[in-house]
Design a protein around this motif. Structure first.
Motif, PDB file in Angstrom:
ATOM      1  N   ALA A   3      -6.505 -46.548   2.062  1.00 50.67           N
ATOM      2  CA  ALA A   3      -5.192 -46.207   2.617  1.00 50.67           C
ATOM      3  C   ALA A   3      -4.623 -47.348   3.439  1.00 50.67           C
ATOM      4  O   ALA A   3      -3.463 -47.301   3.834  1.00 50.67           O
ATOM      5  N   ASP A   4      -5.402 -48.377   3.737  1.00 49.35           N
ATOM      6  CA  ASP A   4      -4.963 -49.495   4.561  1.00 49.35           C
ATOM      7  C   ASP A   4      -4.634 -50.686   3.666  1.00 49.35           C
ATOM      8  O   ASP A   4      -5.529 -51.243   3.025  1.00 49.35           O
ATOM      9  N   PRO A   5      -3.379 -51.133   3.599  1.00 47.60           N
ATOM     10  CA  PRO A   5      -3.017 -52.262   2.734  1.00 47.60           C
ATOM     11  C   PRO A   5      -3.747 -53.554   3.094  1.00 47.60           C
ATOM     12  O   PRO A   5      -4.030 -54.372   2.220  1.00 47.60           O
ATOM     13  N   ILE A   6      -4.037 -53.748   4.382  1.00 49.68           N
ATOM     14  CA  ILE A   6      -4.752 -54.961   4.784  1.00 49.68           C
ATOM     15  C   ILE A   6      -6.164 -54.956   4.210  1.00 49.68           C
ATOM     16  O   ILE A   6      -6.653 -55.968   3.687  1.00 49.68           O
ATOM     17  N   GLU A   7      -6.832 -53.805   4.277  1.00 47.36           N
ATOM     18  CA  GLU A   7      -8.172 -53.710   3.712  1.00 47.36           C
ATOM     19  C   GLU A   7      -8.139 -53.875   2.194  1.00 47.36           C
ATOM     20  O   GLU A   7      -9.040 -54.475   1.602  1.00 47.36           O
ATOM     21  N   ASP A   8      -7.097 -53.338   1.557  1.00 47.25           N
ATOM     22  CA  ASP A   8      -6.963 -53.520   0.113  1.00 47.25           C
ATOM     23  C   ASP A   8      -6.813 -54.999  -0.235  1.00 47.25           C
ATOM     24  O   ASP A   8      -7.386 -55.491  -1.200  1.00 47.25           O
ATOM     25  N   HIS A   9      -6.023 -55.700   0.562  1.00 46.07           N
ATOM     26  CA  HIS A   9      -5.784 -57.122   0.328  1.00 46.07           C
ATOM     27  C   HIS A   9      -7.076 -57.928   0.460  1.00 46.07           C
ATOM     28  O   HIS A   9      -7.417 -58.740  -0.408  1.00 46.07           O
ATOM     29  N   THR A  10      -7.799 -57.694   1.546  1.00 51.08           N
ATOM     30  CA  THR A  10      -9.035 -58.440   1.770  1.00 51.08           C
ATOM     31  C   THR A  10     -10.126 -58.026   0.780  1.00 51.08           C
ATOM     32  O   THR A  10     -10.956 -58.840   0.392  1.00 51.08           O
ATOM     33  N   ALA A  11     -10.119 -56.754   0.363  1.00 51.15           N
ATOM     34  CA  ALA A  11     -11.103 -56.311  -0.632  1.00 51.15           C
ATOM     35  C   ALA A  11     -10.864 -57.000  -1.965  1.00 51.15           C
ATOM     36  O   ALA A  11     -11.813 -57.419  -2.646  1.00 51.15           O
ATOM     37  N   ALA A  12      -9.591 -57.138  -2.356  1.00 51.97           N
ATOM     38  CA  ALA A  12      -9.273 -57.832  -3.605  1.00 51.97           C
ATOM     39  C   ALA A  12      -9.695 -59.287  -3.531  1.00 51.97           C
ATOM     40  O   ALA A  12     -10.218 -59.856  -4.509  1.00 51.97           O
ATOM     41  N   VAL A  39       0.780 -58.676  11.321  1.00 52.85           N
ATOM     42  CA  VAL A  39       1.375 -57.338  11.239  1.00 52.85           C
ATOM     43  C   VAL A  39       1.688 -56.818  12.638  1.00 52.85           C
ATOM     44  O   VAL A  39       2.764 -56.233  12.875  1.00 52.85           O
ATOM     45  N   ALA A  40       0.774 -57.037  13.564  1.00 57.85           N
ATOM     46  CA  ALA A  40       1.006 -56.579  14.942  1.00 57.85           C
ATOM     47  C   ALA A  40       2.233 -57.257  15.548  1.00 57.85           C
ATOM     48  O   ALA A  40       3.017 -56.627  16.281  1.00 57.85           O
ATOM     49  N   ALA A  41       2.414 -58.548  15.243  1.00 57.54           N
ATOM     50  CA  ALA A  41       3.573 -59.273  15.764  1.00 57.54           C
ATOM     51  C   ALA A  41       4.873 -58.695  15.205  1.00 57.54           C
ATOM     52  O   ALA A  41       5.855 -58.520  15.938  1.00 57.54           O
ATOM     53  N   TYR A  42       4.866 -58.391  13.909  1.00 56.02           N
ATOM     54  CA  TYR A  42       6.053 -57.769  13.310  1.00 56.02           C
ATOM     55  C   TYR A  42       6.295 -56.373  13.871  1.00 56.02           C
ATOM     56  O   TYR A  42       7.448 -55.959  14.075  1.00 56.02           O
ATOM     57  N   ARG A  43       5.225 -55.654  14.111  1.00 55.10           N
ATOM     58  CA  ARG A  43       5.355 -54.296  14.660  1.00 55.10           C
ATOM     59  C   ARG A  43       5.942 -54.344  16.070  1.00 55.10           C
ATOM     60  O   ARG A  43       6.710 -53.456  16.468  1.00 55.10           O
ATOM     61  N   ASP A  44       5.575 -55.387  16.842  1.00 55.69           N
ATOM     62  CA  ASP A  44       6.120 -55.531  18.191  1.00 55.69           C
ATOM     63  C   ASP A  44       7.631 -55.744  18.171  1.00 55.69           C
ATOM     64  O   ASP A  44       8.313 -55.491  19.180  1.00 55.69           O
ATOM     65  N   GLU A  45       8.125 -56.229  17.034  1.00 58.35           N
ATOM     66  CA  GLU A  45       9.569 -56.415  16.891  1.00 58.35           C
ATOM     67  C   GLU A  45      10.272 -55.137  16.445  1.00 58.35           C
ATOM     68  O   GLU A  45      11.476 -55.144  16.190  1.00 58.35           O
ATOM     69  N   GLY A  46       9.492 -54.052  16.300  1.00 64.59           N
ATOM     70  CA  GLY A  46      10.061 -52.775  15.923  1.00 64.59           C
ATOM     71  C   GLY A  46      10.112 -52.523  14.437  1.00 64.59           C
ATOM     72  O   GLY A  46      10.767 -51.580  13.981  1.00 64.59           O
ATOM     73  N   MET A  47       9.383 -53.327  13.666  1.00 64.22           N
ATOM     74  CA  MET A  47       9.413 -53.186  12.216  1.00 64.22           C
ATOM     75  C   MET A  47       8.442 -52.097  11.766  1.00 64.22           C
ATOM     76  O   MET A  47       7.342 -51.965  12.321  1.00 64.22           O
ATOM     77  N   GLU A  50       4.704 -50.489   6.987  1.00 61.55           N
ATOM     78  CA  GLU A  50       4.669 -50.901   5.583  1.00 61.55           C
ATOM     79  C   GLU A  50       5.431 -52.201   5.377  1.00 61.55           C
ATOM     80  O   GLU A  50       4.986 -53.094   4.654  1.00 61.55           O
ATOM     81  N   ARG A  51       6.602 -52.317   6.012  1.00 59.25           N
ATOM     82  CA  ARG A  51       7.388 -53.546   5.886  1.00 59.25           C
ATOM     83  C   ARG A  51       6.684 -54.714   6.554  1.00 59.25           C
ATOM     84  O   ARG A  51       6.704 -55.856   6.056  1.00 59.25           O
ATOM     85  N   ALA A  52       6.037 -54.454   7.694  1.00 58.34           N
ATOM     86  CA  ALA A  52       5.302 -55.506   8.396  1.00 58.34           C
ATOM     87  C   ALA A  52       4.176 -56.053   7.528  1.00 58.34           C
ATOM     88  O   ALA A  52       3.941 -57.262   7.473  1.00 58.34           O
ATOM     89  N   VAL A  53       3.470 -55.155   6.837  1.00 57.10           N
ATOM     90  CA  VAL A  53       2.391 -55.590   5.950  1.00 57.10           C
ATOM     91  C   VAL A  53       2.945 -56.413   4.796  1.00 57.10           C
ATOM     92  O   VAL A  53       2.383 -57.452   4.418  1.00 57.10           O
ATOM     93  N   GLN A  54       4.042 -55.971   4.210  1.00 59.66           N
ATOM     94  CA  GLN A  54       4.646 -56.706   3.100  1.00 59.66           C
ATOM     95  C   GLN A  54       5.003 -58.130   3.508  1.00 59.66           C
ATOM     96  O   GLN A  54       4.729 -59.091   2.778  1.00 59.66           O
ATOM     97  N   LEU A  55       5.605 -58.279   4.676  1.00 57.55           N
ATOM     98  CA  LEU A  55       5.984 -59.615   5.147  1.00 57.55           C
ATOM     99  C   LEU A  55       4.756 -60.465   5.473  1.00 57.55           C
ATOM    100  O   LEU A  55       4.738 -61.671   5.222  1.00 57.55           O
ATOM    101  N   ALA A  56       3.725 -59.827   6.049  1.00 57.12           N
ATOM    102  CA  ALA A  56       2.509 -60.569   6.379  1.00 57.12           C
ATOM    103  C   ALA A  56       1.820 -61.079   5.119  1.00 57.12           C
ATOM    104  O   ALA A  56       1.382 -62.237   5.060  1.00 57.12           O
ATOM    105  N   VAL A  57       1.726 -60.223   4.103  1.00 57.24           N
ATOM    106  CA  VAL A  57       1.104 -60.637   2.845  1.00 57.24           C
ATOM    107  C   VAL A  57       1.938 -61.725   2.175  1.00 57.24           C
ATOM    108  O   VAL A  57       1.403 -62.680   1.615  1.00 57.24           O
TER     109      VAL A  57
END
Length: 229
Positions: A3-12, A39-47, A50-57
């Motif tokens: 359920a965590d996109p970050i874990e999916d990314h690192t698992a791949a 992702v945390a930095a984007y979230r601090d900006e109010g994003m 899901e969008r924060a993860v997309q931009l981070a990836v």
């Protein structure tokens, strides 16, 4: 998939990469930490998350995009590990068997063993050259494309040569060569030392052979060449 996109990314990325376990684990951990911080930095900006993860990836790159550059580091690490394994075991074994043989008879090594020792010495010289080429010289010279394959097959050849040399020397007594009346088995002379060196030979064969096999697996994977400095 989790359920965590970050874990999916690192698992791949984990599945796509091959190499020394510690180096790979460190690489994956750093990638996960970097994504999490971004992702945390984007979230601090109010994003939204899901969008924060997309931009981070997008910023870091997908697993398919990152794999070739990450694999290069792992391939270099595995090549160096194989070279170190050869350099740490081959000269020591040659020295041990030579001392045992000459101490008992004063004779030179049998021709077959001398040839096998020559193969092992060549492997050790290549290993030393590889460590230099991928170490201090790596800042100015990129690793040759075929070097991992050469080191891998040299390691396999050296491991086989060590095994054959050990079997040959263990089955032929230097005293038997010096005198037909001598005992035919080397286990009758210095057997504790011979048993110890034989055990080390078996362990060394396994270490070098397995490392060479892993090096071949890494060498088959695509890598991104570093930019010329």
């Amino acid at each position: 998939m989790t359920a965590d996109p970050i874990e999916d990314h690192t698992a791949a990325l984990t599945v796509a990469l091959h190499g020394p376990a510690k180096v790979k684990a460190r690489m994956i951990r750093e990638m996960r930490d970097g994504l999490t911080d971004t992702v945390a930095a984007y979230r601090d900006e109010g994003m939204p998350y899901e969008r924060a993860v997309q931009l981070a990836v997008r910023e870091f790159g997908t697993a398919e995009q990152l794999a070739p550059s990450c694999q290069r580091e792992l391939t270099v690490a595995q090549t160096r590990r194989t070279a170190r394994a050869m350099l740490a075991t081959v000269p020591f074994l040659i020295a041990c068997w030579s001392l045992i043989w000459t101490a008992d008879s004063g004779l030179g090594l049998p021709p077959a063993v001398a040839v096998l020792s020559g193969v092992a010495v060549t492997a050790a010289l290549l290993a030393a050259t590889t460590l230099v080429a991928t170490g201090v010289l790596a800042r100015w010279l990129p690793m040759p494309d075929r070097l991992p394959f050469v080191v891998a097959w040299t390691g396999t050849t050296a491991s086989v040569a060590m095994a054959l040399a050990t079997v040959t020397l263990a089955g032929a007594s230097p005293l038997a060569v010096a005198s037909p009346l001598a005992v035919a088995s080397p286990l009758a002379v210095n057997w504790p030392l011979i048993a110890l060196v034989g055990t080390f030979s078996v362990v060394s064969h396994g270490v070098v052979a397995s490392s060479a096999r892993a090096c071949r697996e890494c060498a088959r994977l695509p890598i991104t060449k570093p930019a010329i400095r």
